[in-house]
Design a protein around this motif. Structure first.
Motif: not given
Length: 277
Positions: A87-94, A97-103, A125-128, A133-135
């Motif tokens: 979960p920590e890895l998912v949160e970190t990646i999202v 990436l959220g600091k930058y222009k959407k790709v 899974i729930s964190t994913i 999923f939304p991004v």
């Protein structure tokens, strides 16, 4: 003198020292399709063609730092995300990436390896679902992964459709349900687009063990075609054709003692150059 740039694809994924899956498969695919590959390592699985022996984690701070280093310098036209096992890895990646222009993001929810090994922690899974999923522009589960996400058995084409509809309600933009595990002579994959329309892709099955990394290859191929400014449906279609041919051209080669890799370079493209204005 004119100056140019390459269409760039960033892969955020795990390692495969045997060269057939993970970041190695992604970089081969991106390169073979004429794009420039950059990478961020999320985990260090110890594996070969016979399976995964152990997984060593990468500190989440190191993952965040890697993402920032790439996006500050070689900004991608598309991103492929693969192995995210905590979960920590998912949160970190999202968050990073959220600091930058959407790709455009292609997310391959790597939960089960070709060899059948489970690769993800249950609580991830729930964190994913909630955060990744939304991004993501598209997610690419295989039948085993679709079964986990949909909470049902997925063995038939009808069950794939039902699972796709269930997964769509979790907040996905679009889904490519891969049919490679079907036991029929014709393999059918289903693309459920943003407007809830299903599109079927068919391929004739042939005998081979060399499918190691096929999911990694498919998702990075989709990202590569998106980086070439093709629409999502065309990117999915072209990527499926690429993977089919890569498997076909590598089916008679023995590499390792288990599930061998695809032939990513059956028809390599030169690096594409876009003129800078």
């Amino acid at each position: 003198m004119k100056t140019y740039r390459y269409p760039s694809v960033l892969t955020i994924a795990g390692f495969d020292g045997s060269g057939g899956a993970g970041i190695q498969a992604d970089m081969k695919t991106i390169s073979a399709l004429g794009c420039y590959a950059t990478s961020v390592l999320t985990a260090l699985p110890v594996q070969n063609t016979t399976g995964v022996r152990k997984i060593y984690p990468i500190p989440v701070e190191a993952v965040s730092d890697q993402i920032e280093a790439i996006l500050d310098d070689v900004f991608p036209d598309a991103i492929k995300i693969g192995m995210v096992h905590t979960p920590e890895l998912v949160e970190t990646i999202v968050k990073t990436l959220g600091k930058y222009k959407k790709v455009p993001i292609v997310f391959d929810p790597v939960m089960v390896a070709t060899s059948g090994h489970r690769l993800i922690e249950e609580e991830t899974i729930s964190t994913i679902v909630q955060q990744l999923f939304p991004v993501a522009s598209v997610i690419t589960p295989n039948m085993d992964e679709a079964a986990i996400l949909a909470g049902m058995e997925v063995k038939t084409l009808d069950e794939m459709r039902t699972a796709g509809e269930r997964i769509k309600t979790l907040g996905c933009n679009s889904i490519l349900l891969k049919g490679g595990h079907q036991e029929t002579q014709t393999i059918t994959s289903l693309f459920l687009d943003q407007d809830h329309n299903f599109h079927a892709f068919h391929a004739e099955k042939f005998a081979t063990q060399n499918t190691h990394g096929s999911g990694c290859t498919l998702s990075s191929a989709i990202a590569s075609y998106i980086a070439q400014e093709k629409d999502l449906y065309s990117s999915v279609e072209l990527a499926q054709n690429y993977v089919y041919e890569a498997i076909k051209h590598g089916r008679d080669v023995q590499t390792g003692k288990g599930n061998g890799p695809l032939n990513h370079f059956f028809n390599p493209q030169k690096l594409i150059k876009h003129e800078l204005v």
